[in-house]
Design an enzyme around this catalytic site. Structure first.
Site, mmCIF file in Angstrom:
data_model
loop_
_atom_site.group_PDB
_atom_site.id
_atom_site.type_symbol
_atom_site.label_atom_id
_atom_site.label_comp_id
_atom_site.label_asym_id
_atom_site.label_seq_id
_atom_site.Cartn_x
_atom_site.Cartn_y
_atom_site.Cartn_z
ATOM 1 N N SER A 59 35.450 -10.084 -7.488
ATOM 2 C CA SER A 59 34.600 -10.633 -6.446
ATOM 3 C C SER A 59 34.389 -9.606 -5.325
ATOM 4 C CB SER A 59 35.205 -11.938 -5.928
ATOM 5 O OG SER A 59 34.268 -12.653 -5.147
ATOM 6 N N HIS B 278 32.716 -17.631 -12.070
ATOM 7 C CA HIS B 278 33.199 -16.538 -11.237
ATOM 8 C C HIS B 278 34.705 -16.326 -11.416
ATOM 9 C CE1 HIS B 278 32.671 -13.824 -7.859
ATOM 10 N NE2 HIS B 278 33.676 -14.368 -7.216
ATOM 11 N N GLU C 186 27.605 -17.948 -13.573
ATOM 12 C CA GLU C 186 27.805 -17.800 -12.129
ATOM 13 C C GLU C 186 26.549 -17.298 -11.425
ATOM 14 O OE1 GLU C 186 30.279 -14.480 -10.661
ATOM 15 O OE2 GLU C 186 30.954 -14.244 -12.730
#
Length: 299
Positions: A143, A268, A238
């Site tokens: 991320s 994610h 995602e």
């Protein structure tokens, strides 16, 4: 169809979204993120000071001491810790046959950009100062940490530091402007990462005067020539799917060796279910198989 075990990742993001909408909801615990990951066997954890930051060596039994995965944890630069990510790094380091290093950078909104990049760069320099060859280091991040795997190389290049041997990006977040078309196409599939949430997180990270087009925050605006070989994994469901696609495309056009894999039906950072979900374990197997020969790490 996603496995039953991978559905736990979806449940995590559903709870996170509910907590985002209703601050009074008590079902979310940021540290519980790590509960998605099973405890890897044969891995030792030793806390250490990393350039003044809390850190942790993650050492699988028999791991090469002079090869290191430098882990930049995710959490939107707002959350995440040694404890949310130690098990995930343990699984990956064990598969790769190397040590892992985690550290806790300063978090937004108390500290805004470029504080996080300064801390990540300090951790990378800390490894170099201890005699680890740059070609024996792979930066790995999920991320926000995935985006930082790119920006730390930009900062290292700016400072005249040697670049790492490889970069492993898991569901990287890079587009601070929330401009990817997958916000629309995957909007009904992704339980948490809607434009409103991501825009709010970006604003907290950048601060009042931050620029979402700053290349040191958003590498989609950076010159990527000369960066390390890069492997990107992203979930097919995602909304940040286009962040990964656009980053891979820009890197390839800059001459960077890039491998991009999209995992259908995954959300994610689905790799957080390592040791429980077959999709997560398969993804880590692929990451390890790719990075081992680059680091010259024997299994």
């Amino acid at each position: 169809m996603p496995s039953t075990q991978s559905e736990k990742v979806r449940e995590h993001w559903v709870v996170s979204r509910r907590s985002w909408i209703d601050p009074a909801f008590e079902g979310k615990d940021d540290e519980a993120w790590g509960d998605l990951t099973a405890e890897p066997r044969g891995v030792d954890y030793t806390e250490v000071d990393v350039a003044g930051m809390p850190g942790m060596w993650v050492t699988p039994k028999g791991a090469a001491a002079d090869r290191v995965l430098l882990c930049i944890h995710g959490g939107g630069f707002l959350s995440g810790s040694l404890y949310t990510h130690r098990k995930l790094l343990g699984h990956l380091a064990k598969r790769a046959g190397v040590r892992g290093l985690l550290f806790e950078y300063r978090l937004a909104p108390v500290a805004t950009h470029p504080a996080q990049l300064d801390d990540v760069t300090a951790a990378y320099r800390w490894l170099l100062d201890r005699g680890i060859e740059p070609g024996h280091i792979a930066v790995v991040g999920d991320s926000a940490g995935g985006g930082a795997c790119i920006t730390v190389q930009l900062r290292a290049r700016e400072l005249g530091l040697p670049l790492p041997g490889a970069a492993l990006l898991l569901s990287p977040w890079v587009a601070m402007e929330t401009s990817g078309d997958s916000y629309r196409t995957n909007g009904e599939l992704d339980p948490f990462f809607q434009r409103d949430a991501v825009a709010t997180i970006a604003s907290a990270f950048l601060g009042e005067t931050g620029d979402p087009r700053d290349p040191m925050a958003n590498p989609l605006y950076a010159e990527l020539t000369g960066l390390a070989p890069t492997y990107i994994q992203v979930g097919g469901d995602e909304t940040l799917l286009d962040d990964a696609r656009r980053l891979a495309d820009r890197a390839r056009r800059a001459g960077v060796e890039v491998q991009l894999e999209v995992f259908p039906g995954m959300l994610h950072t689905f790799q957080m279910a390592a040791g429980r979900a077959p999709e997560a374990d398969d993804a880590l197997d692929r990451l390890a198989a790719w990075v081992r020969p680059i680091l010259h790490a024997e299994r």
